[in-house]
Design a protein around this motif. Sequence first.
Motif, short mmCIF file in Angstrom:
data_model
loop_
_atom_site.label_atom_id
_atom_site.label_comp_id
_atom_site.label_asym_id
_atom_site.label_seq_id
_atom_site.Cartn_x
_atom_site.Cartn_y
_atom_site.Cartn_z
N ALA A 46 48.30 -25.59 -13.77
CA ALA A 46 46.94 -25.41 -13.24
C ALA A 46 46.24 -26.75 -13.18
CB ALA A 46 46.14 -24.44 -14.10
N GLY A 47 45.38 -26.90 -12.18
CA GLY A 47 44.56 -28.09 -12.08
C GLY A 47 45.14 -29.14 -11.15
N PRO A 48 44.41 -30.27 -11.09
CA PRO A 48 43.22 -30.59 -11.88
C PRO A 48 41.98 -29.85 -11.38
CG PRO A 48 43.62 -32.33 -10.30
CD PRO A 48 44.76 -31.37 -10.17
N TYR A 49 41.07 -29.55 -12.33
CA TYR A 49 39.78 -28.96 -11.98
C TYR A 49 38.70 -29.66 -12.79
CZ TYR A 49 41.10 -26.02 -16.05
OH TYR A 49 41.52 -25.55 -17.27
N LEU A 50 37.50 -29.69 -12.21
CA LEU A 50 36.41 -30.51 -12.74
C LEU A 50 35.32 -29.67 -13.38
CD1 LEU A 50 35.92 -32.97 -9.71
CD2 LEU A 50 37.41 -33.27 -11.70
N PHE A 155 22.99 -25.10 -5.71
CA PHE A 155 24.22 -24.61 -6.31
C PHE A 155 24.40 -23.14 -5.96
CE2 PHE A 155 20.95 -23.68 -9.42
CZ PHE A 155 21.31 -22.46 -9.98
N LEU A 156 25.59 -22.65 -6.25
CA LEU A 156 25.95 -21.26 -5.97
C LEU A 156 26.31 -20.56 -7.28
CD1 LEU A 156 28.32 -21.94 -2.95
CD2 LEU A 156 25.91 -21.28 -2.84
N MET A 157 26.03 -19.28 -7.34
CA MET A 157 26.38 -18.49 -8.53
C MET A 157 27.21 -17.28 -8.14
SD MET A 157 23.93 -16.59 -11.35
CE MET A 157 23.78 -15.01 -10.48
N LEU A 158 28.30 -17.06 -8.88
CA LEU A 158 29.10 -15.85 -8.78
C LEU A 158 29.12 -15.19 -10.15
CD1 LEU A 158 30.38 -17.94 -6.60
CD2 LEU A 158 32.25 -16.30 -6.53
N ASN A 159 29.24 -13.87 -10.15
CA ASN A 159 29.28 -13.14 -11.42
C ASN A 159 30.03 -11.83 -11.24
OD1 ASN A 159 26.46 -12.61 -10.01
ND2 ASN A 159 27.00 -10.72 -11.10
N ASP A 160 30.55 -11.31 -12.33
CA ASP A 160 31.16 -9.98 -12.35
C ASP A 160 32.26 -9.82 -11.30
OD1 ASP A 160 29.45 -8.28 -14.38
OD2 ASP A 160 28.05 -9.53 -13.25
N PHE A 184 28.42 -22.02 -10.28
CA PHE A 184 28.26 -21.46 -11.62
C PHE A 184 28.87 -20.07 -11.67
CE2 PHE A 184 26.14 -19.32 -15.12
CZ PHE A 184 26.25 -20.28 -16.12
N PHE A 185 29.77 -19.85 -12.64
CA PHE A 185 30.37 -18.54 -12.86
C PHE A 185 29.67 -17.90 -14.05
CE2 PHE A 185 33.54 -20.70 -10.35
CZ PHE A 185 34.05 -19.69 -9.55
N ASN A 186 28.89 -16.86 -13.75
CA ASN A 186 28.00 -16.27 -14.76
C ASN A 186 28.62 -15.03 -15.39
OD1 ASN A 186 25.80 -15.78 -16.36
ND2 ASN A 186 24.29 -15.93 -14.71
N GLY A 187 29.82 -15.19 -15.92
CA GLY A 187 30.41 -14.17 -16.78
C GLY A 187 31.09 -13.02 -16.11
N ASP A 188 31.95 -12.35 -16.88
CA ASP A 188 32.75 -11.20 -16.46
C ASP A 188 33.60 -11.53 -15.23
OD1 ASP A 188 31.69 -9.86 -18.58
OD2 ASP A 188 30.84 -8.21 -17.43
N ILE A 189 34.22 -12.67 -15.27
CA ILE A 189 35.20 -13.03 -14.24
C ILE A 189 36.48 -12.22 -14.47
CG2 ILE A 189 36.39 -14.95 -13.13
CD1 ILE A 189 33.26 -14.96 -13.05
N PHE A 190 36.66 -11.74 -15.70
CA PHE A 190 37.83 -10.95 -16.08
C PHE A 190 37.37 -9.61 -16.67
CE2 PHE A 190 38.48 -15.48 -16.76
CZ PHE A 190 39.60 -15.74 -16.00
N ASP A 191 38.30 -8.65 -16.72
CA ASP A 191 38.03 -7.39 -17.41
C ASP A 191 38.14 -7.57 -18.92
OD1 ASP A 191 37.45 -5.72 -15.25
OD2 ASP A 191 39.56 -5.36 -14.86
N PRO A 216 32.50 -29.91 -9.31
CA PRO A 216 32.60 -29.24 -10.61
C PRO A 216 32.09 -27.80 -10.58
CG PRO A 216 30.68 -30.66 -10.59
CD PRO A 216 31.40 -30.88 -9.27
N PHE A 217 32.58 -27.02 -11.54
CA PHE A 217 32.02 -25.70 -11.77
C PHE A 217 31.68 -25.57 -13.25
CE2 PHE A 217 36.49 -25.04 -12.75
CZ PHE A 217 36.49 -24.11 -13.78
N LEU A 218 30.75 -24.68 -13.55
CA LEU A 218 30.40 -24.36 -14.91
C LEU A 218 30.67 -22.88 -15.13
CD1 LEU A 218 28.35 -26.71 -13.83
CD2 LEU A 218 27.22 -26.33 -16.01
N PHE A 219 30.88 -22.50 -16.39
CA PHE A 219 31.27 -21.14 -16.70
C PHE A 219 30.67 -20.74 -18.04
CE2 PHE A 219 34.84 -18.65 -18.85
CZ PHE A 219 34.44 -17.42 -18.36
N VAL A 220 30.02 -19.58 -18.09
CA VAL A 220 29.59 -19.01 -19.35
C VAL A 220 30.21 -17.63 -19.48
CG1 VAL A 220 27.48 -17.86 -18.52
CG2 VAL A 220 27.61 -18.69 -20.89
N ARG A 221 30.55 -17.26 -20.70
CA ARG A 221 31.19 -15.97 -20.91
C ARG A 221 30.25 -14.81 -20.59
NH1 ARG A 221 33.39 -15.67 -26.95
NH2 ARG A 221 31.15 -15.99 -27.29
#
Length: 403
Positions: A46-50, A155-160, A184-191, A216-221
Amino acid sequence: MQKKDARTNRRSFLKSSLLLGGLVITQHEPRAQHAPESKEEFSFLAGPYLQTTFANSMTILWVTNREASSWVEYGTSETKLDQKAYGTSELGLKPAGRINRITLERLQPGKTYYYQIVSKELVEFQPYKVTYGPEKRADIEQFTVSDPTKQTVSFLMLNDIHDRPNSIGHLLGLDQEADRDFVFFNGDIFDYQTDEQQLIEHMLTPVTQLFAKHKPFLFVRGNHETRGKFARDIADYFQHIGNSAFTLGPARFVIIDSGEDKEDDHPVYAGIVDFDSYRREQAKWLAEEIQGEAFRRAAFRVVLMHIPPRYSGDAHGATHCTELFEPLFNQGKVDVVLSGHTHRYKIHPPAAGLNNYPIVIGGGPRDGQRTLTRVEMTNQQLNVQLLNDAGEEVGQYTVNRKK
């Protein structure tokens, strides 16, 4: 949704845009993680990712299939990568493993840098003799350092997403605007967290192919990232997944990890979680953050957290977030909170005596319920727009700078 040629996607990205649509990814049922067989060629998984906190630095991450000594070669010219960076040494030892996280420091704002990840396999590791295998180099990639003092930010936000990797490409493909500063990935990217393969196939590969080699992307659980046997391992694959704060342009961004929505003593957790204490620790940190000069002087104060501080039901985690964070958001005069969790997209305006700020909740994860959240701001105005998965606007809110 049509499949596009990866090389065409990459050329288009480098010319004009952060985001590409139409990536098709085959979705597999998660399989148990297994050690690669010795006959397999040494490779990048995997990668590279920023990832970044925008303090004139950039963190580069990647994963190899076997343990290796790894580094990044970089510079301001594609033909002259004259600088080298390693992962953070601990107790005098450089990292030597499979998961690589290397931060380039003291970069020049607004400058474009070229970089190449390099890994050299560790075939045998004896006390006084290390035997190396082949050296693996990825293609040379590039990124531009965001200027922390810039006048506009978007910026853009995706979630769930919930283990639907095709949704990432589809939703990002709805945005046809010019360069964004980050995703920005705002959680629940996975089950729930199963293994490394799930993490790679359902998130790291899509984002890398779409944009994350260059932006770059940012991610919170979310609460679902706290579940499963691999939940305690996922932090290794990111720069951070918990609470943090940073300044970019006119905004101070505050990220809160809202944790699980169930009680800590719920039977499914078998007595091995403590999210109540974790949230209380973050509230203590937030109380200090809102008193800081960077927060108080910002034109806008933007909070990103998976479980919203209100309007998400009466489950324990949701009510605990309201109890802990809503008074602090009001005290700090937060301008907007961006969340997910409910799977019902909606913009809740300020409510007297409750939330003194708008709460934007993204939808998901099923077709017709998914959303892309777009945020653009200047020194005087912050605009939020919700798009459904057909690209139609389903919500809009504008916040003017407070006098």
